[in-house]
Each structure stands twice: as structure tokens, then as C-alpha cells.
Enzyme design. Structure first.
Site, PDB file in Angstrom:
ATOM      1  N   ARG A  29       0.839  -1.198   0.000  1.00 54.05           N
ATOM      2  CA  ARG A  29       0.000   0.000   0.000  1.00 54.05           C
ATOM      3  C   ARG A  29       0.875   1.250   0.000  1.00 54.05           C
ATOM      4  NH1 ARG A  29      -2.167  -3.550   3.983  1.00 54.05           N
ATOM      5  NH2 ARG A  29      -4.281  -4.272   3.512  1.00 54.05           N
ATOM      6  N   LYS A  87      -1.542  -2.571   8.127  1.00 53.60           N
ATOM      7  CA  LYS A  87      -2.627  -2.037   8.952  1.00 53.60           C
ATOM      8  C   LYS A  87      -2.650  -2.737  10.303  1.00 53.60           C
ATOM      9  CE  LYS A  87      -5.780  -0.580   5.244  1.00 53.60           C
ATOM     10  NZ  LYS A  87      -7.122  -0.742   4.677  1.00 53.60           N
ATOM     11  N   HIS A 146      -2.864   2.061  -5.700  1.00 56.68           N
ATOM     12  CA  HIS A 146      -3.720   0.878  -5.595  1.00 56.68           C
ATOM     13  C   HIS A 146      -3.809   0.134  -6.928  1.00 56.68           C
ATOM     14  CE1 HIS A 146      -5.483  -0.201  -1.809  1.00 56.68           C
ATOM     15  NE2 HIS A 146      -6.459  -0.849  -2.415  1.00 56.68           N
ATOM     16  N   ARG A 177      -1.218  -2.370  -6.895  1.00 59.51           N
ATOM     17  CA  ARG A 177      -1.637  -3.458  -5.995  1.00 59.51           C
ATOM     18  C   ARG A 177      -2.592  -4.408  -6.720  1.00 59.51           C
ATOM     19  NH1 ARG A 177      -1.642  -4.575  -0.477  1.00 59.51           N
ATOM     20  NH2 ARG A 177      -3.653  -4.988   0.503  1.00 59.51           N
ATOM     21  N   HIS A 229      -4.374  -9.028   3.450  1.00 59.95           N
ATOM     22  CA  HIS A 229      -5.821  -8.989   3.676  1.00 59.95           C
ATOM     23  C   HIS A 229      -6.185  -9.874   4.863  1.00 59.95           C
ATOM     24  CE1 HIS A 229      -6.908  -7.780  -0.732  1.00 59.95           C
ATOM     25  NE2 HIS A 229      -6.684  -6.730   0.036  1.00 59.95           N
ATOM     26  N   TYR A 281     -10.251 -10.500  -7.145  1.00 54.95           N
ATOM     27  CA  TYR A 281      -9.252 -10.625  -8.210  1.00 54.95           C
ATOM     28  C   TYR A 281      -9.473 -11.873  -9.055  1.00 54.95           C
ATOM     29  CZ  TYR A 281      -6.983  -6.903  -5.687  1.00 54.95           C
ATOM     30  OH  TYR A 281      -6.728  -5.709  -5.068  1.00 54.95           O
TER      31      TYR A 281
END
Length: 295
Positions: A146, A169, A238, A241, A264, A273
Site C-alpha cells: 500500500r 494495517k 492501488h 496493488r 488482507h 481478483y
């Protein structure tokens, strides 16, 4: 205690829970938007009812916010009200009863191999910024990290020029990898970096003044190359990504493995995806199968 004080208390709790500054700022903006709405409409934000909450969401839609944005704001306010309920500042969480609007099933965009090759070919190889930009683009594509993760990278987190420790995150760490092309681009960057960096500077990617690049700088860097592409393509961090994940799955990578590499928490975040790959298979089938062409 006034609602503003409660908001500050909530944000401090997020900080103690190791939420990133970017996430905390986003939560603050979303919740503040609700507080501003209630003040404008002379509604008490602590004793509001479902009707007022619904009108707020309708107002967001009227102002052109898409379903994804509205769902994010609703989630932030829900969590805030849950916090207030736990602290016994309120008795009911009216937002807890509300469902987010359905998100449109847009498939993520991505770059083709040729588009990415053209993009990195635009970076000059005889000055610091050109070499740095090429390294940044290669690292983004090689790791799927990210924007904030790239900006936060330190030199010590690149292990043996092949592995990169990413702090994602919630302060969760994961290891991602550099392909040979990205590794070579990074080595060329290191040679240029030595000429401008303070020996004590930990940041991996620097501005021309020798300081850690910012998210804003990264945004302008991407925009600079977007304007030079022969085919009009909307670039963003993004997008790299999405490209990373799509190309891995196209080449046979396991969905769980891609989930881990992207950082994730939920597999459902990664599954979109696979839809991209299915659409590509459909297109290839229609183009190649004689009966499909005839129909």
C-alpha cells in the site's frame, strides 16, 4: 462531556490500539461529517433516531458520494457509537441497526505487462529522481504494498535485497519479495541514495532533499508518469496493488498465498481478483472458440 471530547477520547483509544495515523485521520473525518450534519440540522448526535441517521446517509448520496464511500463512513460511525455505548455515554447504537448500501460490483482495473513496461521505461536512469522513481514503481509492482506501507519503509526492512518486511494495517507485519528486476532497480537507487542521504537516515525512499518521501509526494510522482503514457490510463498506488494480485493469480498463484502477500485479513477481500481472471478467460474463449465467434 461534549461530543467533540468523546470523539477525541475515541481517537486516543484507536491510537492505543496501534491504528495507523492515516486510518485515525480517516475515522475522524467521517465521524466529524456526522457531527457537522447534526449541528447544521439542530439534531442531538447522542440521542438521534434511525430517521435522522437515514437522512444523513441519503444526504451523502445526494451529494454524489458512491456506495463504497457511504459504507465506509457508516462503518466508522457505527464503531464510534459502539465505543460510546461501551463507555455508557449512550444507551442505544442507532447506527448499529443500519445496513450499508450495496457496493457496485466493479472489477478492479490493472495494468497489462506492456503498459507496465512502458511506464517504467519513462523513468530516466541518469539522475536521482529518475532512478528512485523506477525503484519505487518496481517495488510497488513486485510487492503489492500500500501507499503508506511504501512511504514507511526503512532500509533495514529490506533483507538481503530479496525480502521486504512490511508493517501493515493494525501494525501487523508480513514478508513480501522482490523479483530480480525490482532488486536491480533498488540497487541502482542505493548508489544514488548514498550521495544525498544522511548516514543516520533510516527511510528507504527519499526526496531530493534527503528526507523521507510523503504520501503526497508519492501521489505527484504517480501523476507525473500518468500524463506521459501513450494510452490514457488512470494511475494510482492501488492500481499497482491490483496489477500485482491479478498477474499472480493469472500465473497460477494460490488465492490464500495472494491474500497473505496483500495483507488482507479476510479472504473475501482477495476473491475479487479471481473475477478479473474469469473475465479474461471468458474474453479469450470468445476470441478463440470458433462457435463463440460465430454466435
Amino acid at each position: 462531556m461534549m461530543i467533540e471530547g468523546m470523539l477525541e477520547e475515541y481517537l486516543q483509544s484507536l491510537q492505543l490500539a496501534s491504528y495507523s495515523t492515516h486510518t485515525i485521520a480517516a475515522y475522524k473525518r467521517d465521524i466529524q461529517q456526522w457531527i457537522d450534519y447534526t449541528q447544521l440540522n439542530q439534531v442531538n448526535p447522542l440521542t438521534t433516531d434511525k430517521r435522522d441517521a437515514s437522512f444523513f446517509l441519503m444526504d451523502l448520496a445526494r451529494k454524489g458520494k458512491d456506495n463504497s464511500s457511504i459504507a465506509r463512513k457508516l462503518s466508522a460511525i457505527k464503531n464510534f457509537f459502539k465505543f460510546l455505548q461501551e463507555r455508557e455515554y449512550i444507551t442505544d447504537n442507532v447506527f448499529g441497526l443500519m445496513h450499508p448500501p450495496k457496493r457496485k460490483g466493479r472489477l478492479p482495473q490493472y495494468l497489462t505487462h506492456n503498459q507496465f513496461s512502458e511506464l517504467v521505461g519513462l523513468c530516466t536512469d541518469n539522475d536521482f529522481e529518475g532512478v528512485r522513481d523506477r525503484a519505487i514503481l518496481e517495488v510497488l509492482y513486485s510487492t503489492g504494498c500500500r501507499a503508506q506501507e511504501l512511504v514507511d519503509l526503512n532500509c533495514r526492512e529490506v533483507k538481503g535485497r530479496t525480502e521486504v518486511l512490511i508493517r501493515g494495517k493494525g501494525n501487523k507485519s508480513r514478508v513480501v519479495f522482490l523479483v530480480d528486476i525490482a532488486r536491480r532497480a533498488l540497487e541502482r537507487y542505493y548508489e544514488k541514495r548514498r550521495n544525498i542521504a544522511d548516514p543516520e537516515e533510516p527511510a528507504l525512499f527519499l526526496s531530493s532533499k534527503g528526507r523521507r518521501i510523503s504520501r503526497r509526494s508519492l501521489y505527484y510522482l504517480i501523476r507525473k508518469y500518468e500524463n506521459k503514457l501513450s494510452e490514457r490510463t488512470r494511475l494510482s498506488v492501488h492500481l499497482f496493488r491490483h496489477t500485482f494480485a491479478t498477474h499472480l493469480l493469472d500465473e497460477g498463484a494460490n488465492l490464500r498465498e495472494v491474500q497473505d502477500l496483500l495483507g488482507h485479513e479476510q479472504l473475501s477481500s482477495t476473491q475479487i481478483y479471481t473475477h478479473v481472471s474469469v473475465e479474461r478467460l471468458k474474453s479469450a474463449y470468445r476470441d478463440a472458440h470458433p462457435h463463440a465467434r460465430r454466435s
